[in-house]
Design an enzyme around this catalytic site. Structure first.
Site, PDB file in Angstrom:
ATOM      1  N   ASP A 294       0.023-124.075  27.307  1.00 45.88           N
ATOM      2  CA  ASP A 294      -0.170-122.635  27.462  1.00 45.88           C
ATOM      3  C   ASP A 294       0.620-121.877  26.406  1.00 45.88           C
ATOM      4  OD1 ASP A 294      -0.935-120.198  28.451  1.00 45.88           O
ATOM      5  OD2 ASP A 294       0.192-120.331  30.318  1.00 45.88           O
TER       6      ASP A 294
ATOM      7  N   LYS B  87       8.894-133.232  26.431  1.00 41.39           N
ATOM      8  CA  LYS B  87      10.332-132.979  26.552  1.00 41.39           C
ATOM      9  C   LYS B  87      10.968-134.146  27.315  1.00 41.39           C
ATOM     10  CE  LYS B  87      13.886-130.181  25.792  1.00 41.39           C
ATOM     11  NZ  LYS B  87      14.368-129.891  24.424  1.00 41.39           N
TER      12      LYS B  87
ATOM     13  N   TYR C 241       1.915-125.659  36.844  1.00 38.64           N
ATOM     14  CA  TYR C 241       0.791-124.817  37.214  1.00 38.64           C
ATOM     15  C   TYR C 241       0.064-125.311  38.463  1.00 38.64           C
ATOM     16  CZ  TYR C 241       1.165-122.194  32.852  1.00 38.64           C
ATOM     17  OH  TYR C 241       1.598-121.394  31.833  1.00 38.64           O
TER      18      TYR C 241
ATOM     19  N   ASP D 235      10.290-128.338  21.461  1.00 39.99           N
ATOM     20  CA  ASP D 235      10.989-127.319  20.690  1.00 39.99           C
ATOM     21  C   ASP D 235      10.912-127.612  19.196  1.00 39.99           C
ATOM     22  OD1 ASP D 235      12.439-129.447  21.759  1.00 39.99           O
ATOM     23  OD2 ASP D 235      14.368-128.473  21.539  1.00 39.99           O
TER      24      ASP D 235
END
Length: 335
Positions: free
Chosen positions: A227, A170, A123, A203
């Site tokens: 987000d 991640k 972002y 995930d």
């Protein structure tokens, strides 16, 4: 009397903002709103969706309440929400997600907080085209931003007597960027030995949230994951129309409804004002107006528990005005 900047926003923003104003007046909250306009509605007159007067007002008052502002998809002006966060260095996006008795939902007893780093990651807006065949976005993760969001998450957990902080990442794939984020969170964690800590790959976190959202407590993560997961979690308790949000910096805080501007029902007196009301309650607690915050929250929950004045999005027939009036009635009856 404290002055707070109010940005009504686009679409349904003015209607739900007026709901908050009426509730504050009924509760005799010692706040004066300074109203300034931003978003699509001022684009033609100001040639920008974020006029300097808005920035000046927020800088002066240090605290703002903001309704939804339209962000065009794929074209048009840049997100006002992102611009405000970056301009004022509002590094922590805080989204409490809590079940409300009387709201139809698949889950019960959900009570978690998402703490999202708010200034960098994808972002940061660093992207460019590669000829006509590709485009590239750059993910930026820094030690400074990771340290302070981790510090914020653990401090918040400590203040609210929460038991656990979970770092979402991640790093199995993005070993350098998300790896740096994890290293920072682990370092900060050492300062809070009484708070339980764990880590989950994003995930797996999504799967575990869907299976058992009630088992999560405080989740800290980077901008993109935050987000996505904050909207996912909103679905556990009735949707974005109920969820508050805050953007917190060192000196300035902006509290906002996290849903869209819903132009299709703008002006129809159908919007649910709960998200902005709950954001306003967060703002009152930030300003240490605890009695006023608790009274408004109790009245809000009482309306939902009674179930007679729900808006259309939750299966009821009440208008925005009727919902607001019902809340005010509860407020005045419990003085």
């Amino acid at each position: 009397m404290r002055t707070v900047t109010l940005i009504p926003g686009d679409g349904i923003g003015p209607e739900i903002s007026q709901s908050v104003v009426k509730i504050f007046e009924a509760a005799k909250v010692p706040i004066k709103f300074e109203i300034v306009e931003a978003g699509a509605k001022v684009m033609d007159q100001e040639n920008t969706p974020l006029p300097q007067g808005v920035l000046d007002s927020i800088q002066k008052n240090k605290v703002a309440l903001k309704g939804p502002i339209t962000t065009p998809i794929g074209s048009g002006f840049r997100s006002v929400n992102v611009a405000l966060r970056q301009y004022f260095d509002l590094y922590a996006n805080v989204r409490p997600v809590k079940s409300i008795k009387g709201v139809p939902s698949r889950y019960e007893e959900v009570d978690l907080i998402i703490v999202r780093e708010n200034t960098e990651d994808l972002y940061a807006g660093i992207e460019h085209k590669i000829g006509e065949v590709a485009a590239e976005s750059i993910k930026v993760i820094t030690k400074k931003a990771s340290d302070r969001i981790a510090k914020y998450a653990f401090t918040l957990a400590n203040q609210q007597q929460r038991e656990k902080v979970t770092a979402v990442h991640k790093a199995n794939i993005m070993k350098l960027s998300d790896g740096l984020f994890l290293d920072c969170v682990r370092d900060i964690r050492e300062q809070y030995p009484d708070i339980e800590y764990d880590e989950q790959i994003v995930d797996a976190m999504c799967m575990n949230l869907v299976l058992h959202p009630e088992s999560s407590d405080v989740l800290v993560m980077g901008n993109l994951y935050g987000d996505i997961l904050s909207d996912l979690c909103a679905g556990f308790v009735g949707g974005l129309g109920l969820i508050p949000g805050a953007n917190i910096g060192e000196e300035i805080a902006i509290f906002e409804a996290v849903h869209g501007s819903a132009p299709s029902i703008a002006g129809c007196n159908q919007a649910n004002p709960t998200a902005l009301i709950q954001s306003a309650i967060m703002m009152l607690r930030h300003l240490n107006l605890l009695n006023e915050a608790n009274r408004i929250e109790a009245a809000l929950y009482a309306v939902y528990e009674q179930g007679h004045d729900l808006t259309k999005d939750l299966g009821g027939t009440a208008t925005t005005t009727q919902f607001t009036d019902a809340l005010i009635a509860k407020l005045l009856n419990n003085r």
